[in-house]
Design an enzyme around this catalytic site. Sequence first.
Site, PDB file in Angstrom:
ATOM      1  N   TRP A  20      33.749  25.462  40.681  1.00 13.11           N
ATOM      2  CA  TRP A  20      34.680  26.367  41.355  1.00 13.11           C
ATOM      3  C   TRP A  20      36.082  26.253  40.743  1.00 13.11           C
ATOM      4  O   TRP A  20      36.772  27.254  40.533  1.00 13.11           O
ATOM      5  CB  TRP A  20      34.725  26.005  42.844  1.00 13.11           C
ATOM      6  CG  TRP A  20      35.711  26.723  43.688  1.00 13.11           C
ATOM      7  CD1 TRP A  20      36.135  28.020  43.536  1.00 13.11           C
ATOM      8  CD2 TRP A  20      36.381  26.202  44.840  1.00 13.11           C
ATOM      9  NE1 TRP A  20      37.027  28.327  44.539  1.00 13.11           N
ATOM     10  CE2 TRP A  20      37.197  27.225  45.353  1.00 13.11           C
ATOM     11  CE3 TRP A  20      36.352  24.980  45.503  1.00 13.11           C
ATOM     12  CZ2 TRP A  20      37.993  27.063  46.485  1.00 13.11           C
ATOM     13  CZ3 TRP A  20      37.138  24.818  46.635  1.00 13.11           C
ATOM     14  CH2 TRP A  20      37.951  25.849  47.111  1.00 13.11           C
ATOM     15  N   TYR A  54      33.696  32.599  41.097  1.00  5.99           N
ATOM     16  CA  TYR A  54      34.575  31.472  40.772  1.00  5.99           C
ATOM     17  C   TYR A  54      35.529  31.833  39.634  1.00  5.99           C
ATOM     18  O   TYR A  54      35.145  32.465  38.653  1.00  5.99           O
ATOM     19  CB  TYR A  54      33.763  30.222  40.413  1.00  5.99           C
ATOM     20  CG  TYR A  54      33.085  29.561  41.602  1.00  5.99           C
ATOM     21  CD1 TYR A  54      33.367  29.967  42.905  1.00  5.99           C
ATOM     22  CD2 TYR A  54      32.177  28.542  41.437  1.00  5.99           C
ATOM     23  CE1 TYR A  54      32.754  29.372  43.993  1.00  5.99           C
ATOM     24  CE2 TYR A  54      31.559  27.935  42.525  1.00  5.99           C
ATOM     25  CZ  TYR A  54      31.849  28.363  43.801  1.00  5.99           C
ATOM     26  OH  TYR A  54      31.244  27.773  44.881  1.00  5.99           O
ATOM     27  N   SER A 159      23.964  30.126  51.209  1.00  2.07           N
ATOM     28  CA  SER A 159      25.136  29.280  51.375  1.00  2.07           C
ATOM     29  C   SER A 159      25.897  29.730  52.617  1.00  2.07           C
ATOM     30  O   SER A 159      26.023  30.939  52.860  1.00  2.07           O
ATOM     31  CB  SER A 159      26.029  29.394  50.133  1.00  2.07           C
ATOM     32  OG  SER A 159      27.145  28.552  50.264  1.00  2.07           O
ATOM     33  N   SER A 211      32.596  20.758  48.913  1.00  2.00           N
ATOM     34  CA  SER A 211      33.844  20.035  49.219  1.00  2.00           C
ATOM     35  C   SER A 211      33.569  18.696  49.899  1.00  2.00           C
ATOM     36  O   SER A 211      34.073  18.435  51.005  1.00  2.00           O
ATOM     37  CB  SER A 211      34.792  20.906  50.061  1.00  2.00           C
ATOM     38  OG  SER A 211      35.256  22.007  49.315  1.00  2.00           O
ATOM     39  N   THR A 261      35.872  17.603  41.045  1.00  3.99           N
ATOM     40  CA  THR A 261      37.018  17.140  40.268  1.00  3.99           C
ATOM     41  C   THR A 261      37.027  17.716  38.846  1.00  3.99           C
ATOM     42  O   THR A 261      35.971  17.872  38.234  1.00  3.99           O
ATOM     43  CB  THR A 261      37.056  15.592  40.201  1.00  3.99           C
ATOM     44  OG1 THR A 261      38.170  15.204  39.417  1.00  3.99           O
ATOM     45  CG2 THR A 261      35.786  15.010  39.602  1.00  3.99           C
TER      46      THR A 261
HETATM   47  N1  LIG Z   1      29.332  27.636  48.769  1.00  5.40           N
HETATM   48  C1  LIG Z   1      30.619  27.690  49.058  1.00  5.40           C
HETATM   49  O1  LIG Z   1      31.068  28.509  49.869  1.00  5.40           O
HETATM   50  C2  LIG Z   1      31.540  26.720  48.393  1.00  5.40           C
HETATM   51  C3  LIG Z   1      32.869  26.614  48.801  1.00  5.40           C
HETATM   52  C4  LIG Z   1      33.691  25.688  48.143  1.00  5.40           C
HETATM   53  C5  LIG Z   1      33.156  24.904  47.117  1.00  5.40           C
HETATM   54  N2  LIG Z   1      31.857  25.059  46.734  1.00  5.40           N
HETATM   55  C6  LIG Z   1      31.262  24.226  45.662  1.00  5.40           C
HETATM   56  O2  LIG Z   1      31.592  22.868  45.915  1.00  5.40           O
HETATM   57  C7  LIG Z   1      32.198  22.324  44.770  1.00  5.40           C
HETATM   58  C8  LIG Z   1      33.116  21.212  45.166  1.00  5.40           C
HETATM   59  O3  LIG Z   1      34.182  21.716  45.972  1.00  5.40           O
HETATM   60  P1  LIG Z   1      35.581  21.015  45.891  1.00  5.40           P
HETATM   61  O4  LIG Z   1      36.132  21.141  44.529  1.00  5.40           O
HETATM   62  O5  LIG Z   1      36.406  21.487  47.024  1.00  5.40           O
HETATM   63  O6  LIG Z   1      35.099  19.488  46.114  1.00  5.40           O
HETATM   64  P2  LIG Z   1      35.824  18.123  46.363  1.00  5.40           P
HETATM   65  O7  LIG Z   1      35.174  17.162  45.411  1.00  5.40           O
HETATM   66  O8  LIG Z   1      35.812  17.842  47.820  1.00  5.40           O
HETATM   67  O9  LIG Z   1      37.360  18.335  45.964  1.00  5.40           O
HETATM   68  C9  LIG Z   1      37.780  18.365  44.644  1.00  5.40           C
HETATM   69  C10 LIG Z   1      39.284  18.241  44.673  1.00  5.40           C
HETATM   70  O10 LIG Z   1      39.606  16.926  45.097  1.00  5.40           O
HETATM   71  C11 LIG Z   1      40.473  16.334  44.172  1.00  5.40           C
HETATM   72  N3  LIG Z   1      40.151  14.924  44.049  1.00  5.40           N
HETATM   73  C12 LIG Z   1      38.970  14.387  43.705  1.00  5.40           C
HETATM   74  N4  LIG Z   1      39.041  13.038  43.679  1.00  5.40           N
HETATM   75  C13 LIG Z   1      40.292  12.734  44.012  1.00  5.40           C
HETATM   76  C14 LIG Z   1      40.967  11.507  44.179  1.00  5.40           C
HETATM   77  N5  LIG Z   1      40.361  10.328  43.970  1.00  5.40           N
HETATM   78  N6  LIG Z   1      42.267  11.546  44.563  1.00  5.40           N
HETATM   79  C15 LIG Z   1      42.892  12.730  44.765  1.00  5.40           C
HETATM   80  N7  LIG Z   1      42.283  13.933  44.622  1.00  5.40           N
HETATM   81  C16 LIG Z   1      40.992  13.933  44.254  1.00  5.40           C
HETATM   82  C17 LIG Z   1      40.222  17.046  42.871  1.00  5.40           C
HETATM   83  O11 LIG Z   1      41.378  16.978  42.061  1.00  5.40           O
HETATM   84  P3  LIG Z   1      41.235  16.586  40.498  1.00  5.40           P
HETATM   85  O12 LIG Z   1      40.577  17.740  39.841  1.00  5.40           O
HETATM   86  O13 LIG Z   1      42.644  16.356  40.081  1.00  5.40           O
HETATM   87  O14 LIG Z   1      40.399  15.333  40.442  1.00  5.40           O
HETATM   88  C18 LIG Z   1      39.913  18.453  43.317  1.00  5.40           C
HETATM   89  O15 LIG Z   1      41.108  19.205  43.480  1.00  5.40           O
HETATM   90  C19 LIG Z   1      32.854  23.513  44.084  1.00  5.40           C
HETATM   91  O16 LIG Z   1      33.105  23.294  42.706  1.00  5.40           O
HETATM   92  C20 LIG Z   1      31.818  24.558  44.283  1.00  5.40           C
HETATM   93  O17 LIG Z   1      30.793  24.407  43.317  1.00  5.40           O
HETATM   94  C21 LIG Z   1      31.043  25.933  47.358  1.00  5.40           C
END
Ligand SMILES: NC(=O)c1ccc[n+]([C@@H]2O[C@H](COP(=O)([O-])OP(=O)(O)OC[C@H]3O[C@@H](n4cnc5c(N)ncnc54)[C@H](OP(=O)(O)O)[C@@H]3O)[C@@H](O)[C@H]2O)c1
Length: 296
Positions: A20, A54, A159, A211, A261
């Site tokens: 994403w 995305y 989803s 997430s 990430t």
């Molecule tokens: N089906 C749906 O409706 C839907 C909706 C949303 C998402 N998704 C899917 O779920 C996936 C994951 O979602 P998400 O990106 O929100 O997941 P997440 O892993 O909960 O959050 C990722 C975010 O957290 C930050 N992060 C990770 N580790 C960290 C740490 N140790 N300290 C501080 N910040 C940290 C990352 O920043 P950095 O990049 O700087 O590490 C990034 O901005 C998406 O890529 C997508 O494929 C699906």
Amino acid sequence: MNRIPITSDLTFSRIVYGMWRLGDDSDTAPAFVQAKIEACLAQGITTFDQADIYGGYESEELLGKALCAAPHLKDKIEIVTKCGIVAPVGRFADRRIKHYDTSAAHISASVENSLRLMGIDKIDTLLIHRPDPMMDHQDTGAALDALVASGKIRSVGVSNFRPHDWTLLQSAMATPLVTNQIELSLTAHDALTNGDTAFLQERNLPIMAWSPLGGGALLTTDSATRDILRRVGNEFSVDAAAVAVAWLLAHPARIMPIMGTNNLSRIKSLSDALKVTMDRQTWFALYTAALGKEVP
Ligand SMILES: NC(=O)c1ccc[n+]([C@@H]2O[C@H](COP(=O)([O-])OP(=O)(O)OC[C@H]3O[C@@H](n4cnc5c(N)ncnc54)[C@H](OP(=O)(O)O)[C@@H]3O)[C@@H](O)[C@H]2O)c1
């Protein structure tokens, strides 16, 4: 890394990498996308989550360019992608309003675009991205069955569906739906008690958790939950994020966290979550902190 059966000839890695945020990175060059994929593969993370929408309908193409530069990767990965959300950006810039479209024509066109942009000949799992209040389940179900029959998609899931959305669509399909991708984390855990998780567990269907770190909020916001994550992380010599993922992995519903990430060094340690053994009381300590009160 253990694997989760999806169909008789398809499995997913227990931890999934989500794309994403791929287009938000300062480096979107094919070589860096390839480096992210290879960092996942080195840990046994082979399943990648995409969606047509995305990056303003551009993320699939970023992946496609990386796969074009390194075509040997195509046989090593599974690709999940989604369709159904139409936002007035990118190729839909002329639309008046954000809306959902689960019509047969839209789904088929979206699959063709996804295949072309990613440079692949089949999608491992296609998900309907959101429940569509205008869904004609017979039309949508027939379109999805036809796409499976054509070989363009190997399996179908959904989803953000509630159980009634699932049963409505499934009632019009011959192909069994394979998963529901829902928001699930220590910051969004209603699904564990509102019937969404139970519905899938009863059917022995795995869950994809989006997430899993609350989009980063679990790590960046001062909270009792974060304090416990850090303390448990110290015990196992992993970071707090790994413990938050382990909390999901410990649940019996076979939850597959989708990690988002963009940071290569964080990607390289995504499998650290597997080093954490979470006993029931630690699980509840985190759940209690997330609820903000003791369980009744
Ligand atoms: N089906 C749906 O409706 C839907 C909706 C949303 C998402 N998704 C899917 O779920 C996936 C994951 O979602 P998400 O990106 O929100 O997941 P997440 O892993 O909960 O959050 C990722 C975010 O957290 C930050 N992060 C990770 N580790 C960290 C740490 N140790 N300290 C501080 N910040 C940290 C990352 O920043 P950095 O990049 O700087 O590490 C990034 O901005 C998406 O890529 C997508 O494929 C699906």
